[in-house]
Design a protein around this motif. Structure first.
Motif, PDB file in Angstrom:
ATOM      1  N   GLN A   1      23.586  28.578  11.561  1.00  0.00           N
ATOM      2  CA  GLN A   1      22.752  27.419  11.883  1.00  0.00           C
ATOM      3  C   GLN A   1      21.869  27.015  10.708  1.00  0.00           C
ATOM      4  OE1 GLN A   1      20.802  28.450  15.591  1.00  0.00           O
ATOM      5  NE2 GLN A   1      22.634  27.965  16.782  1.00  0.00           N
ATOM      6  N   LYS A   2      21.479  27.966   9.894  1.00  0.00           N
ATOM      7  CA  LYS A   2      20.688  27.662   8.699  1.00  0.00           C
ATOM      8  C   LYS A   2      21.449  26.715   7.782  1.00  0.00           C
ATOM      9  CE  LYS A   2      20.308  30.748   5.411  1.00  0.00           C
ATOM     10  NZ  LYS A   2      19.926  31.979   4.674  1.00  0.00           N
ATOM     11  N   HIS A   3      22.765  26.814   7.809  1.00  0.00           N
ATOM     12  CA  HIS A   3      23.599  25.971   6.954  1.00  0.00           C
ATOM     13  C   HIS A   3      24.114  24.733   7.682  1.00  0.00           C
ATOM     14  CE1 HIS A   3      23.814  28.525   3.339  1.00  0.00           C
ATOM     15  NE2 HIS A   3      23.641  29.520   4.193  1.00  0.00           N
ATOM     16  N   GLY A   4      23.608  24.496   8.890  1.00  0.00           N
ATOM     17  CA  GLY A   4      23.954  23.281   9.610  1.00  0.00           C
ATOM     18  C   GLY A   4      25.215  23.350  10.435  1.00  0.00           C
ATOM     19  N   PHE A   5      25.738  24.561  10.637  1.00  0.00           N
ATOM     20  CA  PHE A   5      26.950  24.727  11.420  1.00  0.00           C
ATOM     21  C   PHE A   5      26.613  25.229  12.826  1.00  0.00           C
ATOM     22  CE2 PHE A   5      28.526  25.725   6.980  1.00  0.00           C
ATOM     23  CZ  PHE A   5      28.996  24.432   6.770  1.00  0.00           C
ATOM     24  N   SER A   6      27.591  25.195  13.725  1.00  0.00           N
ATOM     25  CA  SER A   6      27.349  25.622  15.105  1.00  0.00           C
ATOM     26  C   SER A   6      28.219  26.824  15.457  1.00  0.00           C
ATOM     27  CB  SER A   6      27.611  24.471  16.080  1.00  0.00           C
ATOM     28  OG  SER A   6      28.952  24.044  16.008  1.00  0.00           O
ATOM     29  N   VAL A   7      27.759  27.581  16.436  1.00  0.00           N
ATOM     30  CA  VAL A   7      28.397  28.835  16.807  1.00  0.00           C
ATOM     31  C   VAL A   7      29.101  28.677  18.158  1.00  0.00           C
ATOM     32  CG1 VAL A   7      27.977  31.263  17.375  1.00  0.00           C
ATOM     33  CG2 VAL A   7      26.659  30.168  15.562  1.00  0.00           C
ATOM     34  N   VAL A   8      30.372  29.043  18.190  1.00  0.00           N
ATOM     35  CA  VAL A   8      31.126  29.016  19.442  1.00  0.00           C
ATOM     36  C   VAL A   8      30.569  30.085  20.388  1.00  0.00           C
ATOM     37  CG1 VAL A   8      33.400  29.385  20.485  1.00  0.00           C
ATOM     38  CG2 VAL A   8      33.209  28.161  18.305  1.00  0.00           C
ATOM     39  N   ARG A   9      30.353  29.723  21.637  1.00  0.00           N
ATOM     40  CA  ARG A   9      29.744  30.649  22.590  1.00  0.00           C
ATOM     41  C   ARG A   9      30.708  31.137  23.666  1.00  0.00           C
ATOM     42  NH1 ARG A   9      23.378  29.686  23.126  1.00  0.00           N
ATOM     43  NH2 ARG A   9      22.992  28.920  21.016  1.00  0.00           N
ATOM     44  N   GLU A  10      31.799  30.426  23.842  1.00  0.00           N
ATOM     45  CA  GLU A  10      32.728  30.795  24.908  1.00  0.00           C
ATOM     46  C   GLU A  10      33.605  31.991  24.550  1.00  0.00           C
ATOM     47  OE1 GLU A  10      31.629  26.529  25.517  1.00  0.00           O
ATOM     48  OE2 GLU A  10      32.149  27.793  23.793  1.00  0.00           O
ATOM     49  N   LEU A  11      33.689  32.308  23.259  1.00  0.00           N
ATOM     50  CA  LEU A  11      34.522  33.415  22.795  1.00  0.00           C
ATOM     51  C   LEU A  11      33.663  34.365  21.962  1.00  0.00           C
ATOM     52  CD1 LEU A  11      36.739  30.631  21.918  1.00  0.00           C
ATOM     53  CD2 LEU A  11      37.918  32.515  23.031  1.00  0.00           C
ATOM     54  N   VAL A  12      33.975  35.648  22.059  1.00  0.00           N
ATOM     55  CA  VAL A  12      33.117  36.655  21.431  1.00  0.00           C
ATOM     56  C   VAL A  12      33.962  37.760  20.793  1.00  0.00           C
ATOM     57  CG1 VAL A  12      31.228  36.242  23.059  1.00  0.00           C
ATOM     58  CG2 VAL A  12      32.941  37.989  23.592  1.00  0.00           C
ATOM     59  N   GLY A  13      33.309  38.541  19.930  1.00  0.00           N
ATOM     60  CA  GLY A  13      33.920  39.766  19.448  1.00  0.00           C
ATOM     61  C   GLY A  13      33.909  40.811  20.552  1.00  0.00           C
ATOM     62  N   HIS A  14      34.370  42.025  20.211  1.00  0.00           N
ATOM     63  CA  HIS A  14      34.604  43.007  21.280  1.00  0.00           C
ATOM     64  C   HIS A  14      34.810  44.403  20.703  1.00  0.00           C
ATOM     65  CE1 HIS A  14      38.879  42.750  20.023  1.00  0.00           C
ATOM     66  NE2 HIS A  14      38.589  41.457  19.855  1.00  0.00           N
ATOM     67  N   GLY A  15      34.774  45.388  21.580  1.00  0.00           N
ATOM     68  CA  GLY A  15      35.210  46.717  21.204  1.00  0.00           C
ATOM     69  C   GLY A  15      36.724  46.741  21.060  1.00  0.00           C
ATOM     70  N   VAL A  16      37.241  47.716  20.321  1.00  0.00           N
ATOM     71  CA  VAL A  16      38.689  47.834  20.139  1.00  0.00           C
ATOM     72  C   VAL A  16      39.048  49.306  20.019  1.00  0.00           C
ATOM     73  CG1 VAL A  16      38.504  47.533  17.618  1.00  0.00           C
ATOM     74  CG2 VAL A  16      40.659  46.989  18.783  1.00  0.00           C
ATOM     75  N   GLY A  17      40.222  49.665  20.503  1.00  0.00           N
ATOM     76  CA  GLY A  17      40.654  51.063  20.461  1.00  0.00           C
ATOM     77  C   GLY A  17      42.019  51.211  21.104  1.00  0.00           C
ATOM     78  N   ARG A  18      42.085  51.987  22.177  1.00  0.00           N
ATOM     79  CA  ARG A  18      43.354  52.097  22.920  1.00  0.00           C
ATOM     80  C   ARG A  18      43.693  50.787  23.613  1.00  0.00           C
ATOM     81  NH1 ARG A  18      45.445  57.226  23.351  1.00  0.00           N
ATOM     82  NH2 ARG A  18      44.029  58.925  22.800  1.00  0.00           N
ATOM     83  N   ASN A  19      42.686  49.959  23.827  1.00  0.00           N
ATOM     84  CA  ASN A  19      42.866  48.617  24.366  1.00  0.00           C
ATOM     85  C   ASN A  19      42.509  47.604  23.292  1.00  0.00           C
ATOM     86  OD1 ASN A  19      43.312  49.449  27.260  1.00  0.00           O
ATOM     87  ND2 ASN A  19      41.264  50.299  26.916  1.00  0.00           N
ATOM     88  N   LEU A  20      43.200  46.478  23.318  1.00  0.00           N
ATOM     89  CA  LEU A  20      42.917  45.440  22.336  1.00  0.00           C
ATOM     90  C   LEU A  20      41.513  44.880  22.511  1.00  0.00           C
ATOM     91  CD1 LEU A  20      43.980  43.683  20.023  1.00  0.00           C
ATOM     92  CD2 LEU A  20      45.000  42.161  21.735  1.00  0.00           C
ATOM     93  N   HIS A  21      41.110  44.731  23.763  1.00  0.00           N
ATOM     94  CA  HIS A  21      39.756  44.248  24.061  1.00  0.00           C
ATOM     95  C   HIS A  21      39.039  45.252  24.946  1.00  0.00           C
ATOM     96  CE1 HIS A  21      41.869  40.411  23.099  1.00  0.00           C
ATOM     97  NE2 HIS A  21      40.746  40.205  22.437  1.00  0.00           N
ATOM     98  N   GLU A  22      37.945  45.790  24.445  1.00  0.00           N
ATOM     99  CA  GLU A  22      37.128  46.751  25.184  1.00  0.00           C
ATOM    100  C   GLU A  22      35.676  46.275  25.175  1.00  0.00           C
ATOM    101  OE1 GLU A  22      39.771  50.733  23.977  1.00  0.00           O
ATOM    102  OE2 GLU A  22      37.682  50.596  23.320  1.00  0.00           O
ATOM    103  N   LYS A  23      34.889  46.893  26.017  1.00  0.00           N
ATOM    104  CA  LYS A  23      33.455  46.675  25.966  1.00  0.00           C
ATOM    105  C   LYS A  23      32.897  47.386  24.746  1.00  0.00           C
ATOM    106  CE  LYS A  23      32.966  44.243  29.725  1.00  0.00           C
ATOM    107  NZ  LYS A  23      32.520  42.825  29.651  1.00  0.00           N
TER     108      LYS A  23
END
Length: 259
Positions: free
Chosen positions: A155-177
């Motif tokens: 935001q400091k550089h005038g851009f916006s952040v997507v909120r509907e998608l996020v990073g995640h934990g990863v391991g034995r599952n592709l998406h973890e908490k």
């Protein structure tokens, strides 16, 4: 539930993550105006299988391909197709690999030929957001510290952040908490503990933050049709120390040879 990994499990994960890093490096060699994302997808799948891995995305929830290839206003989850890439495009290539029951998952946004200065700055700032987020992966910090660092820089550089998608934990599952949003407040969210492995992935838009899903059921695009950039690394806490498991060195070496 959050799954904390042992040192041995993280060492096994390194193999999957390394194949992803090398696959992205191969994409850097092959990507150019005129090549299609479907061609890149076929090259990537062959490389992954030749190195003892399985494409982590293919068949996941019904996804049809090895790579997610998201061009220009596509944010993430773009399906490879036979449309040639052209000079001035940007494309996020997101790759997942499963080997020995563990996943690796990271992404790089490539600039094709001569990209306009504003879009180039978006790509550069998004990569910086990733680096700043990783700096907050420290024992005792909170997920919100990562989120805050990414959001503030974008935001400091005038851009916006997507909120509907996020990073995640990863391991034995592709998406973890836990989920790792790219927006938030310092000190919020789960505490970062030993054995945590995260996929940190800023998704930053040139225009407004609003996105929508296309009728293909996968591709996420910006509502205003302005470009979006995306970078991702896998980061672990091992014996109290932060370690980035993935690397862009193969990408950077390949791109440097093209100059």
């Amino acid at each position: 539930m959050t799954y904390y990994k042992t040192r041995d499990e993280i060492e096994i994960m390194r193999e999957s993550v390394l194949i992803v890093s090398k696959t992205l490096g191969l994409m850097a060699q092959e990507i150019k105006p005129g090549i299609s994302t479907l061609e890149l997808d076929k090259i990537a799948e062959e490389f992954i299988r030749d190195h003892g891995g399985e494409p982590g995305f293919k068949g996941y929830g019904g996804f049809p391909n090895t790579l997610c290839t998201s061009v220009n206003e596509q944010v993430v989850h773009g399906i490879p197709n036979d449309i040639p890439l052209k000079d001035g495009d940007i494309v996020s290539i997101d790759c997942g690999v499963k080997k020995n029951d563990f996943y690796g998952d990271h992404a790089y946004t490539f600039m094709i030929g001569e990209v306009d200065p504003e879009t180039q700055r978006l790509v550069e700032v998004t990569k910086q957001c990733l680096d700043l987020g990783i700096e907050q992966v420290k024992l005792g910090n909170h997920i919100g510290d990562i989120s805050y660092a990414v959001q503030q820089h974008a935001q400091k550089h005038g851009f916006s952040v997507v909120r509907e998608l996020v990073g995640h934990g990863v391991g034995r599952n592709l998406h973890e908490k836990p989920d790792v949003p790219n927006f938030g407040r310092r000190g919020n969210g789960p505490k970062i503990q030993n054995g945590l492995v995260l996929a940190i992935e800023p998704m930053i838009n040139l225009g407004k933050r609003k996105v929508l899903q296309l009728r293909d059921g996968w591709t996420i695009v910006t509502v205003d049709k302005k470009p979006s950039a995306h970078f991702e690394h896998n980061v672990a806490i091992i014996d109290g120390k932060t370690e980035v498991l993935s690397t862009f060195e193969f990408v950077e070496e390949a791109l440097a040879q093209k100059v």
